[in-house]
Scaffold this active site. Sequence first.
Site, mmCIF file in Angstrom:
data_model
loop_
_atom_site.group_PDB
_atom_site.id
_atom_site.type_symbol
_atom_site.label_atom_id
_atom_site.label_comp_id
_atom_site.label_asym_id
_atom_site.label_seq_id
_atom_site.Cartn_x
_atom_site.Cartn_y
_atom_site.Cartn_z
ATOM 1 N N ASP A 360 0.836 -1.196 0.000
ATOM 2 C CA ASP A 360 0.000 0.000 0.000
ATOM 3 C C ASP A 360 0.875 1.252 0.000
ATOM 4 O O ASP A 360 1.394 1.604 1.047
ATOM 5 C CB ASP A 360 -0.975 -0.018 1.179
ATOM 6 C CG ASP A 360 -0.327 -0.450 2.501
ATOM 7 O OD1 ASP A 360 0.737 -1.096 2.493
ATOM 8 O OD2 ASP A 360 -0.908 -0.135 3.540
ATOM 9 N N GLU A 602 12.436 1.488 7.392
ATOM 10 C CA GLU A 602 11.442 0.484 6.985
ATOM 11 C C GLU A 602 11.598 0.100 5.521
ATOM 12 O O GLU A 602 11.211 -0.995 5.109
ATOM 13 C CB GLU A 602 10.022 1.007 7.236
ATOM 14 C CG GLU A 602 9.632 2.201 6.377
ATOM 15 C CD GLU A 602 8.150 2.511 6.427
ATOM 16 O OE1 GLU A 602 7.377 1.626 6.795
ATOM 17 O OE2 GLU A 602 7.777 3.638 6.079
#
Length: 649
Positions: A360, A602
């Site tokens: 996403d 991340e």
Amino acid sequence: GEVEGEGKAQKVKKLQVRRSIVGGDFFPLTTSLHKSKALLITVYLMSPPHPVEAAAQAKQGTPAMRAIQRASAVYCRGPLLDAVQRARIFDDAKHFVDMPMRSDPEDILSAFDKLPHQDKADKDRLRAFVDEHFFPPGNELVIFMPAGCVADPKCVKEGRVKDPQLRELAAALHHLWPTLCRKTAPSMEAAPHRSSKLPRAYPVVLPGGRFRETYYWDSFWICQGLLASGLVDVAQGLVQNLLDDVELCGFVPNGGRIYYLNRSQPPLLTASVGIVEKGLTDEQSKKWLPKAVATLKKEHAFWMDESKGRVVYVGDVPLNRFNADTDMPRPESYWQDLETGEGDQDIYREIAAAAESGWDFSSRWTRQGGRLKTGSEVYKLSECEATQILPVDLNAVMFDAEVKLAAMCEAVATGTRPPTDIVEGPADIHPDQFTDPDAKYYAECAKRRGEAFQRLFWRPELKRWADVWVPENTKASPSAPTALRLSEQAVLEADDAHNRAPTGADFGVAMWAGLCSEEQAQQAIETLFECGLMGPGGMCTTMIETGEQWDLPNGWPPLQALVIEGLRRSGGEPGKAVALDLAQRWVGTCYAAWRTTGFMHEKYCTTTFGEGGAGGEYEPQVGFGWSNAVVLELLAEYGDVLVAPSVEN
């Protein structure tokens, strides 16, 4: 009364409205309800019960489910959520829905209901109301110190990491686990209805940053990192929490919050049970595995339940897609979805379905935005069609789950332990070799899926795998009670993979699951380097730059890990060489960024060595659970040959 619609009169239930619909007691699905009676009627038909009444009437089910129902009236729907998120009193929409309540949800909603109408539209007064009735995010968690974090990680103690600088990195990542380990605070255990957090019997490992809860597919790689550190008990507890989710909810939610209960994530629970089981003693395995397998059967049933909208038949073979049980903005990304969807419920569902993928967001989920030559110019998130795709990686993961579940069922039935590293293609699966009926069933599922995978997902002319799109003239309704059925011929004739940019999912995931021949592996390796996805900092997600975080130039830890493991498992000697090459690039860029910034990110930029990634609907995060874990796992596997790059201060 009655209203004409779709060719026939529809009965409409009258509702008593104490104030205007917009900004009043009933949740506004759009911002222009007052302009159309038809829209008003739609809202009447689709609005949930008043949140206070819904919470007060939640008397059925288990205590945990009753707590979830009560808390949902604050965090998942209703006028308070709508007012706070529309006012944007926090820069991050997730902030509010992670704030624990200071009192019961019914009391807070009653207090909000009594606020003057003008206060509900005033940003400063709303902020004061929230501060009065809610604790800051994270207040429901306390730090947990896992045993074993004092010494060096297992991969260092066993001498697997030769480079001294990489040993330093491994030790630093190992000692980061306590900064990410949490358990539920006693105050929240006593009042679970005051938090959006799902119940957790065991400590959790958080990703870091804004993510104050566990995430489904993150947990698979975090478990691998924990095992590389020698923290078997923590890894087992993390997986057991997910198994408990299945028993409570029927599936594993996207993440450990109640607002994630409308979707899941790539189903890696069976694989997670498999890697943890390898670290158990015979006695521990005998005690744990039978219960785990019983739960894994339930998760597989969820993904194959046609009424859930995640099954599409191609010929007589059921394949899977992503879906979401919602037609509203995501609570944690509320105002972003309002801006993107502009009241279109189909768009809200498609956005949530894309979020279920873990990607996403990405140009991969749009027909036009994913095109090789024009995607960057025409991409729009509002044109997301994630439910119209049979993803190559999802179906490879489902195949892997079915293969492993068959082996686990047989092991439980015969009192043995399952094989430690199962990599089988469709031709290697022989259901008749199993004695347990359930094992035969899952083996048959895997064989049927695997054979269809070879026919549909491998593109010989492109020398790679690719997603399968539902033909544009045959929409697969995500809310239909039964599965769409397509002919193989129609799917193959409508395929336009040659016009679409390759993605990281097209490489390695099939090999990771054993879904390739040696010839296919060699061709895919050549294409991987020729197509431009490989950069100095690792493999990129796509070749299209849109500003989304799962597009160029970002690379993500789970994708690198899947591709590296797939190349090592199924690529022969050339595959092992490329796996080592990619492992060196990825560990090198993570080390360089850590050395220069002090953080693990991340995601990373694959086109610029040693730089964190960017883009997406929130600020880039550091911490970071799966990033730390993938590096630890790669050091455990390749630490004897990997070297740290030279980095200037």
